[in-house]
Write a protein that holds these residues in place. Structure first.
Motif, PDB file in Angstrom:
ATOM      1  N   MET A  21       1.211  -9.589  -0.310  1.00  0.00           N
ATOM      2  CA  MET A  21       0.433  -9.433   0.919  1.00  0.00           C
ATOM      3  C   MET A  21       0.930 -10.387   2.001  1.00  0.00           C
ATOM      4  O   MET A  21       1.098 -10.004   3.163  1.00  0.00           O
ATOM      5  CB  MET A  21      -1.051  -9.679   0.634  1.00  0.00           C
ATOM      6  N   ALA A  45      -0.828  -5.731   5.080  1.00  0.00           N
ATOM      7  CA  ALA A  45      -1.233  -6.606   3.972  1.00  0.00           C
ATOM      8  C   ALA A  45      -2.290  -5.928   3.103  1.00  0.00           C
ATOM      9  O   ALA A  45      -2.256  -6.023   1.869  1.00  0.00           O
ATOM     10  CB  ALA A  45      -1.752  -7.932   4.524  1.00  0.00           C
ATOM     11  N   GLY A  74      -1.690  -5.020  -0.751  1.00  0.00           N
ATOM     12  CA  GLY A  74      -2.623  -5.613  -1.711  1.00  0.00           C
ATOM     13  C   GLY A  74      -3.340  -4.551  -2.531  1.00  0.00           C
ATOM     14  O   GLY A  74      -3.530  -4.708  -3.751  1.00  0.00           O
ATOM     15  N   LEU A 120      -6.731 -11.530   2.378  1.00  0.00           N
ATOM     16  CA  LEU A 120      -6.935 -10.725   3.583  1.00  0.00           C
ATOM     17  C   LEU A 120      -7.683 -11.524   4.644  1.00  0.00           C
ATOM     18  O   LEU A 120      -7.300 -11.558   5.819  1.00  0.00           O
ATOM     19  CB  LEU A 120      -7.712  -9.461   3.219  1.00  0.00           C
TER      20      LEU A 120
END
Length: 410
Positions: free
Chosen positions: A170, A193, A197, A341
């Motif tokens: 990510m 990302a 992920g 995140l």
């Protein structure tokens, strides 16, 4: 004496006019703006809600409130003022609430939401927003904000070390898309990302598929407020500052740079009303968003960009109605995915906070605000963020008196 709220300079467009102004460019901008809001910012709500001991139903209701209500406000304001005025919720305020939930109950926090809503409504209706924004120097505010956001950066580092298989790809794709702007324009880094992920989670079999993931409409959980003096002192002023100074200030600056004239007092009134309504279901305070509005004004003709805002509002309403489905999906994902995140989303914001806090004036006050907030030691049952502001102001008044003088005009 109440001053009139800014009136629209043009007649609101009829449905036929909105359709004629619509086009692929504005649909794309609206979709990307909405997609940004439902990725990392939602991850921050999940992180704060889970850390604060909220149930899945409470978190879903929170997400419903900040999307559904603010989606309606966004559509209304974009049509009335013919500008891309996208409203969502205060991310710094959300993180601030996360700190408060370590020693305050959720009903006490909800009570502070209502008080904050009234304060913003009064400031907007009386035309006092600009004066209120000048009471606390922005560097000191951003010192406090940097202290609040720091743990998300640290959680990002911890996630990379503890769950390399998910976090490292990510971070790698985020760096690649950020370093190559031509590629990042096709796929925003934070969305890249999320996709990487999610793919890593599925490939590694890390997704908890035991829970049912069928589409489910929201059944809002109404939150009863509790009136606590400690919560009022700790949260009301900092929350109002994060909305009016940090978030609205950023959004207004973005829109003005693009040639729009956002109605500052009307926006503050909308934030007050929106905050009161979202508080019914536990949602944090409403604000004029900076990042989403920046996406909306990034392409297309200025006079037609309001349509992209309407697209954001419609998609936000739909997302809010399906909040239980998306909440369950994200809660069943690995914690490292959410932490990475949220941390990646906060990096640029944290950088801006540090630059603003320590770039020039009030740097000592900003430093003390930062340190007191990071220490996270409540006093008199009032959280550290409030004391960070108080201590920062006090030290600047004692040691940086000259910084309070108006800047000379060039």
């Amino acid at each position: 004496m109440f001053t009139p709220i800014e009136r629209p300079t043009e007649t609101p467009p009829a449905p036929g006019k909105i359709l004629s102004d619509f086009g692929p460019v504005y649909a794309s901008s609206g979709f990307i703006g909405w997609l940004f809001a439902v990725t990392a910012p939602v991850a921050i709500i999940l992180a704060v809600g889970s850390g604060g001991g909220l149930s899945e139903g409470q978190i879903a209701s929170w997400i419903f409130g900040v999307f559904f209500v603010n989606g309606l406000i966004t559509i209304l304001f974009c049509r009335l003022y013919r500008q891309p005025l996208a409203f969502f919720w205060t991310i710094p305020g959300t993180v601030l609430v996360g700190q408060s939930l370590t020693h305050l109950t959720f009903p006490e926090v909800v009570g502070a939401y209502y008080a904050t809503a009234v304060l913003m409504l009064v400031l907007g209706a009386t035309g006092s927003v600009k004066r209120a924004m000048e009471l606390v120097p922005l560097p000191i505010v951003m010192g406090m904000v940097a202290g609040v956001f720091l743990r998300f950066g640290l959680d990002l580092v911890h996630a990379v070390f503890t769950d390399v298989a998910i976090a490292a790809p990510m971070v790698a794709i985020w760096l690649l898309l950020s370093a190559l702007p031509w590629l990042g324009r096709r796929c925003p880094p934070i969305i890249g990302a999320l996709l990487v992920g999610g793919l890593a989670t599925i490939v590694l079999g890390r997704f908890d598929a035991s829970a049912s993931l069928q589409l489910e409409l929201i059944r809002p959980v109404l939150q009863q407020p509790a009136w606590s003096l400690a919560a009022m002192v700790e949260l009301v002023v900092p929350l109002a500052i994060t909305v009016l100074v940090v978030q609205n200030g950023q959004g207004i600056a973005v829109l003005k740079t693009a040639g729009h004239e956002p109605p500052i007092n009307a926006v503050a009134v909308a934030c007050g009303i929106g905050s009161a309504i979202t508080a019914l279901v536990g949602g944090v305070s409403t604000c004029l968003t900076g990042p989403t509005n920046a996406i909306l004004v990034g392409s297309g003709e200025r006079r037609r960009q309001y349509v992209a805002g309407i697209v954001v509002g419609i998609l936000a309403i739909l997302f809010g109605l399906l909040a239980p489905t998306f909440t369950r999906l994200l809660l069943n994902a690995p914690k490292s995915l959410i932490a990475t995140l949220a941390g990646l989303a906060m990096l640029r914001v944290l950088q801006t906070a540090f630059v603003t806090a320590f770039g020039s004036r009030f740097s000592l006050g900003a430093l003390l605000a930062f340190l007191v907030t990071v220490a996270d030691r409540p006093l008199l049952n009032i959280g550290a963020a409030f004391w960070g502001l108080v201590c920062g102001l006090a030290i600047s008044w004692l040691m940086e008196r000259a910084d309070f003088a108006p800047k000379p005009k060039s």
